[in-house]
Design a protein around this motif. Structure first.
Motif, PDB file in Angstrom:
ATOM      1  N   ALA A  49       0.858  -1.188   0.000  1.00  0.00           N
ATOM      2  CA  ALA A  49       0.000   0.000   0.000  1.00  0.00           C
ATOM      3  C   ALA A  49       0.892   1.235   0.000  1.00  0.00           C
ATOM      4  O   ALA A  49       1.982   1.233   0.583  1.00  0.00           O
ATOM      5  CB  ALA A  49      -0.926   0.008   1.211  1.00  0.00           C
ATOM      6  N   LEU A  50       0.407   2.295  -0.635  1.00  0.00           N
ATOM      7  CA  LEU A  50       1.209   3.500  -0.818  1.00  0.00           C
ATOM      8  C   LEU A  50       0.366   4.733  -0.560  1.00  0.00           C
ATOM      9  O   LEU A  50      -0.766   4.831  -1.041  1.00  0.00           O
ATOM     10  CB  LEU A  50       1.747   3.549  -2.256  1.00  0.00           C
ATOM     11  CG  LEU A  50       2.450   4.829  -2.717  1.00  0.00           C
ATOM     12  CD1 LEU A  50       3.735   5.054  -1.924  1.00  0.00           C
ATOM     13  CD2 LEU A  50       2.732   4.768  -4.206  1.00  0.00           C
ATOM     14  N   VAL A  51       0.930   5.673   0.222  1.00  0.00           N
ATOM     15  CA  VAL A  51       0.310   6.980   0.429  1.00  0.00           C
ATOM     16  C   VAL A  51       1.290   8.023  -0.092  1.00  0.00           C
ATOM     17  O   VAL A  51       2.407   8.140   0.408  1.00  0.00           O
ATOM     18  CB  VAL A  51       0.006   7.244   1.914  1.00  0.00           C
ATOM     19  CG1 VAL A  51      -0.674   8.608   2.074  1.00  0.00           C
ATOM     20  CG2 VAL A  51      -0.880   6.136   2.490  1.00  0.00           C
ATOM     21  N   LEU A  52       0.887   8.781  -1.086  1.00  0.00           N
ATOM     22  CA  LEU A  52       1.705   9.849  -1.649  1.00  0.00           C
ATOM     23  C   LEU A  52       1.234  11.185  -1.103  1.00  0.00           C
ATOM     24  O   LEU A  52       0.028  11.483  -1.118  1.00  0.00           O
ATOM     25  CB  LEU A  52       1.614   9.871  -3.176  1.00  0.00           C
ATOM     26  CG  LEU A  52       2.392   8.803  -3.945  1.00  0.00           C
ATOM     27  CD1 LEU A  52       2.094   8.915  -5.435  1.00  0.00           C
ATOM     28  CD2 LEU A  52       3.890   8.920  -3.687  1.00  0.00           C
ATOM     29  N   VAL A  53       2.181  11.993  -0.619  1.00  0.00           N
ATOM     30  CA  VAL A  53       1.864  13.313  -0.062  1.00  0.00           C
ATOM     31  C   VAL A  53       2.856  14.325  -0.624  1.00  0.00           C
ATOM     32  O   VAL A  53       3.946  13.960  -1.065  1.00  0.00           O
ATOM     33  CB  VAL A  53       1.934  13.297   1.488  1.00  0.00           C
ATOM     34  CG1 VAL A  53       0.926  12.329   2.073  1.00  0.00           C
ATOM     35  CG2 VAL A  53       3.336  12.954   1.953  1.00  0.00           C
ATOM     36  N   PRO A  54       2.519  15.613  -0.604  1.00  0.00           N
ATOM     37  CA  PRO A  54       3.400  16.603  -1.220  1.00  0.00           C
ATOM     38  C   PRO A  54       4.580  17.051  -0.363  1.00  0.00           C
ATOM     39  O   PRO A  54       5.590  17.495  -0.913  1.00  0.00           O
ATOM     40  CB  PRO A  54       2.467  17.783  -1.511  1.00  0.00           C
ATOM     41  CG  PRO A  54       1.379  17.654  -0.503  1.00  0.00           C
ATOM     42  CD  PRO A  54       1.201  16.186  -0.263  1.00  0.00           C
ATOM     43  N   THR A  55       4.483  16.988   0.960  1.00  0.00           N
ATOM     44  CA  THR A  55       5.535  17.562   1.802  1.00  0.00           C
ATOM     45  C   THR A  55       6.021  16.570   2.844  1.00  0.00           C
ATOM     46  O   THR A  55       5.319  15.628   3.224  1.00  0.00           O
ATOM     47  CB  THR A  55       5.045  18.835   2.527  1.00  0.00           C
ATOM     48  OG1 THR A  55       4.065  18.463   3.504  1.00  0.00           O
ATOM     49  CG2 THR A  55       4.462  19.842   1.559  1.00  0.00           C
ATOM     50  N   ARG A  56       7.225  16.830   3.334  1.00  0.00           N
ATOM     51  CA  ARG A  56       7.831  15.955   4.332  1.00  0.00           C
ATOM     52  C   ARG A  56       7.072  15.994   5.645  1.00  0.00           C
ATOM     53  O   ARG A  56       6.874  14.959   6.300  1.00  0.00           O
ATOM     54  CB  ARG A  56       9.283  16.376   4.550  1.00  0.00           C
ATOM     55  CG  ARG A  56      10.116  16.263   3.294  1.00  0.00           C
ATOM     56  CD  ARG A  56      11.313  17.172   3.355  1.00  0.00           C
ATOM     57  NE  ARG A  56      12.059  17.135   2.101  1.00  0.00           N
ATOM     58  CZ  ARG A  56      12.980  18.011   1.770  1.00  0.00           C
ATOM     59  NH1 ARG A  56      13.264  19.003   2.597  1.00  0.00           N
ATOM     60  NH2 ARG A  56      13.628  17.921   0.624  1.00  0.00           N
ATOM     61  N   GLU A  57       6.669  17.208   6.054  1.00  0.00           N
ATOM     62  CA  GLU A  57       5.934  17.324   7.313  1.00  0.00           C
ATOM     63  C   GLU A  57       4.635  16.531   7.260  1.00  0.00           C
ATOM     64  O   GLU A  57       4.265  15.852   8.218  1.00  0.00           O
ATOM     65  CB  GLU A  57       5.655  18.792   7.626  1.00  0.00           C
ATOM     66  CG  GLU A  57       6.828  19.556   8.200  1.00  0.00           C
ATOM     67  CD  GLU A  57       7.810  20.038   7.126  1.00  0.00           C
ATOM     68  OE1 GLU A  57       8.856  20.583   7.497  1.00  0.00           O
ATOM     69  OE2 GLU A  57       7.538  19.867   5.914  1.00  0.00           O
ATOM     70  N   LEU A  58       3.930  16.630   6.140  1.00  0.00           N
ATOM     71  CA  LEU A  58       2.676  15.890   6.021  1.00  0.00           C
ATOM     72  C   LEU A  58       2.935  14.387   6.010  1.00  0.00           C
ATOM     73  O   LEU A  58       2.164  13.612   6.592  1.00  0.00           O
ATOM     74  CB  LEU A  58       1.927  16.317   4.759  1.00  0.00           C
ATOM     75  CG  LEU A  58       0.564  15.669   4.538  1.00  0.00           C
ATOM     76  CD1 LEU A  58      -0.345  15.883   5.741  1.00  0.00           C
ATOM     77  CD2 LEU A  58      -0.092  16.213   3.269  1.00  0.00           C
TER      78      LEU A  58
END
Length: 498
Positions: free
Chosen positions: A136-145
């Motif tokens: 499973a993969l979750v892609l997010v835009p920022t490191r903090e998120l």
């Protein structure tokens, strides 16, 4: 790699949560045709109209116990004090647990992480990943998120014995590669670093059956779209896709058309402007008085985030506030990740009361009991305004967003507020006036310079999430130095700044 599917569209008449459900587009091989979009003008500038109705979704639930969740997940929710789902969770989870693609829109702080996270964990539970082959993969835009998502899901992943790996720029790539080699069922990643690891042969995505895009609009705005689509083309074509965002604009259109098949669409509490616990104030200030006004607001009792446009302006205001006796700290992309992590820790513990930031803090940062956000520099568009303001009034708490506007900025600010769907309270103010204090709590600074001591080390990674339903937000964590020399030239520059 494209999935051959026929997508249908749906829209509910249930207006209780302004919830729309449906699916978009039609694909077959390389051919993509959109047949389900409502092409009428969108309600706000830049947003595509949500699709028409055909397929009804599963009913929303009012308690996690009503969901078909594994018993260990329900026990973990109870242990965390989380028993009643937020609207977007109650609306999407019945459908995502059934394996349907989901397109979810909810304002920042509305509980999107558990909305996709619980379904992802429940559907992955009982499986074991091979080395370098996440499931499973979750892609997010920022490191903090990315770190907030990891921290929020960690106690629930442990409950069902799933291993999480966080893959972000700025942290040692060898350590992340090691976590993937050891086997991780769930990977939370920013696009650039994940691509690096794939290019190095340390990760492959052909076993990923569930993919989540969190804050997809920001990934598009930051120029990550080519990397995101390249990664999505590598996951299992028949797998489940979930796309969550605070806004759904035309930049997300490509992702929806190409990668979501017959999705259930939910729009719950879609913008910060719809939050009844948030007040919006536009303060008309004179250019010559703006600096003093800003200083008095910063000297208030209680924490505040102040947004400015540039790193230089952030550093300059921070130094001025420190000299004026205000415990302030700067947060922007020019700081190393350990510095950013420590600054956020100081802000959350109250050692720092004023966080002076660029848009790097506009998404992916949760701080409990933050009741004031100040736009010292007005944002450039309505989406930035909504995401900056979304740092307050989170998870049912109240909050105030204040924007300082000089005479030359008034027309642009009026247009921005219209696009955001917000009618603010407009007040002319001057420093030292009672009206400024009434709205913001402003007061004269002590004038005694302060020094904020640097912590000896970055805080340890938190293993759990907050312990009450009203605190489903997550603490941030960042990166360490060392990635700049390895950054590929084609990667968007903001991947380093974010």
């Amino acid at each position: 790699m494209n999935r051959a599917r026929t997508a249908r569209t749906t829209r509910s008449n249930d207006r209780s949560h302004d919830r729309y459900r449906g699916s978009v587009g039609q694909r077959s091989g390389a051919s993509r045709r959109s047949t389900g979009y409502d092409r009428r003008p969108a309600a706000r500038q830049g947003e595509f109209a949500l699709p028409k109705t055909i397929t009804p979704p599963l009913p929303a639930v009012e308690a996690f116990a009503d969901l078909a969740l594994p018993a260990p997940l329900l026990a973990a929710l109870g242990h965390q004090g989380v028993t009643v789902p937020f609207p977007i969770q109650g609306a999407t989870l019945p459908n995502s647990l059934a394996g349907r693609d989901v397109l979810g829109r909810g304002r920042t702080g509305s509980g999107k992480t558990l909305a996709f996270g619980l379904a992802l964990l429940a559907r992955t539970a009982g499986q074991r990943a091979e080395p370098r082959q996440p499931l499973a993969l979750v892609l997010v835009p920022t490191r903090e998120l990315a770190q907030q998502v990891t921290d929020a899901l960690t106690p629930y992943a442990r409950a069902v014995r799933l291993r999480l790996a966080t893959v972000v720029g700025g942290m040692p790539i060898g350590r992340q590669a090691g976590a993937l080699r050891a086997g991780a069922e769930v990977v939370v990643a920013t696009p650039g670093r994940l691509k690096d690891l794939i290019d190095r042969g340390q990760c492959q995505l052909d076993q990923v059956a569930i993919t989540v895009l969190d804050e997809a609009d920001q990934m598009a705005d930051m120029g990550f779209m080519p990397q995101v689509t390249a990664l999505l083309d590598q996951v299992r074509p028949e797998g489940q896709r979930m796309l969550f965002s605070a806004t759904l604009d035309r930049n997300v259109d490509l992702l929806v058309r190409r990668y979501l098949a017959d999705p259930v669409v939910h729009s719950v509490d879609p913008s910060a402007g719809a939050v009844t616990t948030m007040e919006h104030h536009v303060l008309h200030v004179q250019e010559a008085d703006k600096h003093r006004t800003t200083t008095e607001i910063a000297a208030r009792d209680g924490r505040v985030i102040m947004f400015l446009d540039t790193k230089h302006a952030v550093d300059r205001l921070t130094q001025h506030l420190l000299k004026s006796g205000v415990r302030a700290a700067a947060l922007h992309g020019g700081k190393s990740q350990p510095q950013r992590t420590r600054t956020l820790a100081q802000f959350k513990t109250g050692q720092v009361t004023v966080l002076v930031a660029t848009n790097v803090a506009a998404r992916g940062i949760h701080v409990d009991n933050l009741d004031l956000v100040v736009n010292v520099d007005p944002p450039s568009d309505h989406k930035d305004y909504l995401h900056r303001g979304g740092r307050t009034a989170r998870a049912g708490e109240s909050g105030t967003v204040v924007t300082l506007v000089t005479p030359g900025q008034r027309r642009g600010m009026n247009r921005l507020m219209t696009d955001a769907g917000i009618t603010p309270e407009v007040t002319p103010v001057r420093s030292g006036e009672a009206e400024l204090s009434r709205i913001t709590g402003a007061q004269a600074p002590s004038g005694v310079p302060v020094v904020i001591p640097a912590p000896a080390a970055a805080p340890a990674r938190r293993a759990g999430a907050p312990s009450s339903r009203s605190r489903q937000g997550r603490p941030a964590r960042g990166r360490g130095p060392g990635q700049a020399a390895r950054r590929r030239t084609q990667r968007p520059a903001l991947d380093a700044a974010a």
